[in-house]
Design an enzyme around this catalytic site. Structure first.
Site, mmCIF file in Angstrom:
data_model
loop_
_atom_site.group_PDB
_atom_site.id
_atom_site.type_symbol
_atom_site.label_atom_id
_atom_site.label_comp_id
_atom_site.label_asym_id
_atom_site.label_seq_id
_atom_site.Cartn_x
_atom_site.Cartn_y
_atom_site.Cartn_z
ATOM 1 N N HIS A 96 -6.962 -5.893 1.929
ATOM 2 C CA HIS A 96 -5.771 -5.443 2.783
ATOM 3 C C HIS A 96 -5.324 -6.482 3.717
ATOM 4 C CE1 HIS A 96 -7.153 -1.007 2.172
ATOM 5 N NE2 HIS A 96 -8.246 -1.708 1.931
ATOM 6 N N ASP A 127 1.014 -1.351 0.047
ATOM 7 C CA ASP A 127 -0.003 -0.145 -0.135
ATOM 8 C C ASP A 127 0.955 1.283 0.094
ATOM 9 O OD1 ASP A 127 -3.121 0.566 1.061
ATOM 10 O OD2 ASP A 127 -1.857 2.127 1.145
ATOM 11 N N ILE A 128 0.649 2.177 -0.757
ATOM 12 C CA ILE A 128 1.403 3.516 -0.992
ATOM 13 C C ILE A 128 1.293 4.304 0.401
ATOM 14 C CG2 ILE A 128 -0.285 5.120 -1.895
ATOM 15 C CD1 ILE A 128 1.615 5.750 -4.024
ATOM 16 N N GLU A 171 -12.257 3.284 -1.243
ATOM 17 C CA GLU A 171 -11.727 4.572 -1.991
ATOM 18 C C GLU A 171 -11.567 4.144 -3.399
ATOM 19 O OE1 GLU A 171 -8.187 5.972 0.097
ATOM 20 O OE2 GLU A 171 -9.461 6.801 1.761
ATOM 21 N N VAL A 172 -10.976 3.095 -3.689
ATOM 22 C CA VAL A 172 -10.381 2.746 -5.199
ATOM 23 C C VAL A 172 -11.640 1.568 -5.414
ATOM 24 C CG1 VAL A 172 -8.858 1.356 -6.165
ATOM 25 C CG2 VAL A 172 -8.054 2.989 -4.159
ATOM 26 N N HIS A 179 -10.122 -5.231 -3.472
ATOM 27 C CA HIS A 179 -9.005 -5.373 -3.085
ATOM 28 C C HIS A 179 -9.038 -5.976 -1.667
ATOM 29 C CE1 HIS A 179 -10.049 -1.222 -2.668
ATOM 30 N NE2 HIS A 179 -9.447 -1.338 -1.283
ATOM 31 N N ASN A 205 -13.094 -3.469 1.985
ATOM 32 C CA ASN A 205 -14.364 -2.500 1.918
ATOM 33 C C ASN A 205 -15.117 -2.535 0.782
ATOM 34 O OD1 ASN A 205 -13.171 -1.121 4.532
ATOM 35 N ND2 ASN A 205 -11.577 -0.295 3.395
HETATM 36 P P1 AMP Z 1 -9.983 1.325 0.239
HETATM 37 O O1 AMP Z 1 -10.231 2.423 1.072
HETATM 38 O O2 AMP Z 1 -10.277 -0.199 0.988
HETATM 39 O O3 AMP Z 1 -10.405 1.489 -1.053
HETATM 40 O O4 AMP Z 1 -8.356 1.253 0.273
HETATM 41 C C1 AMP Z 1 -7.590 1.858 -0.895
HETATM 42 C C2 AMP Z 1 -6.030 1.777 -0.532
HETATM 43 O O5 AMP Z 1 -5.399 1.977 -1.596
HETATM 44 C C3 AMP Z 1 -5.600 2.874 0.361
HETATM 45 O O6 AMP Z 1 -4.995 2.091 1.351
HETATM 46 C C4 AMP Z 1 -4.510 3.467 -0.534
HETATM 47 O O7 AMP Z 1 -3.697 3.879 0.460
HETATM 48 C C5 AMP Z 1 -4.091 2.382 -1.493
HETATM 49 N N1 AMP Z 1 -3.775 3.187 -2.676
HETATM 50 C C6 AMP Z 1 -4.337 4.216 -3.448
HETATM 51 N N2 AMP Z 1 -3.410 4.397 -4.369
HETATM 52 C C7 AMP Z 1 -2.251 3.572 -4.434
HETATM 53 C C8 AMP Z 1 -1.120 3.099 -5.130
HETATM 54 N N3 AMP Z 1 -0.909 3.900 -6.397
HETATM 55 N N4 AMP Z 1 -0.429 2.369 -4.810
HETATM 56 C C9 AMP Z 1 -0.761 1.393 -3.672
HETATM 57 N N5 AMP Z 1 -1.453 1.572 -2.909
HETATM 58 C C10 AMP Z 1 -2.599 2.630 -3.189
#
Ligand code: AMP
Length: 120
Positions: free
Chosen positions: A106, A33-34, A99-100, A104, A91
């Site tokens: 975690h 994770d970034i 968010e994404v 995924h 999530n």
């Molecule tokens: P979620 O809130 O479950 O959608 O988590 C999205 C996760 O993606 C967060 O923990 C972010 O820090 C992570 N994230 C967003 N952009 C990147 C990226 N380019 N590389 C790695 N992790 C990312």
């Protein structure tokens, strides 16, 4: 919700954005994770275009489901996390603050991880 082909994980899968890769096979990619929330914070994603767990659990082929579950366990073992332990989390949707919009999982580890959820 339609799948957004330009979400950040789709772009990582296409090689348009770099990632710190941990694992890859035919169905799965995993990377750090970034913005890590624990000393170990790895994201495990299917290569298929699934918006969230809801979408993946309904539509993914059995081989994709098996590959993802096996990968999560194998990655955790390969990082030495089985003992002292780790947490997995996915999530889905607004209330979870996803968010994404690419499914995924975690993996968190590396310190005592505290309560499962915030108090309301
Ligand atoms: P979620 O809130 O479950 O959608 O988590 C999205 C996760 O993606 C967060 O923990 C972010 O820090 C992570 N994230 C967003 N952009 C990147 C990226 N380019 N590389 C790695 N992790 C990312």
């Amino acid at each position: 919700m339609d799948y957004d082909r330009n979400n950040v994980f789709a772009r990582i899968l296409r090689g348009e954005i770099p990632c710190k890769k941990v694992f890859e096979d035919d169905h799965v990619l995993a990377f750090h994770d970034i913005n890590p929330q624990a000393p170990v914070h790895v994201l495990v994603i299917p290569k298929g275009a699934y918006v969230s767990f809801d979408d993946f659990s309904a539509k993914a082929a059995p081989a994709e489901v098996v590959a993802l579950v096996r990968a999560v366990g194998a990655i955790a073992r390969s990082l030495g996390l089985a003992d002292p332990g780790y947490r997995i989390l996915a999530n889905h949707g607004r209330d979870s603050h996803q968010e994404v919009p690419h499914f995924h999982i975690h993996i968190f580890a590396g310190r005592p991880l505290g309560r499962m959820l915030e108090r309301a």
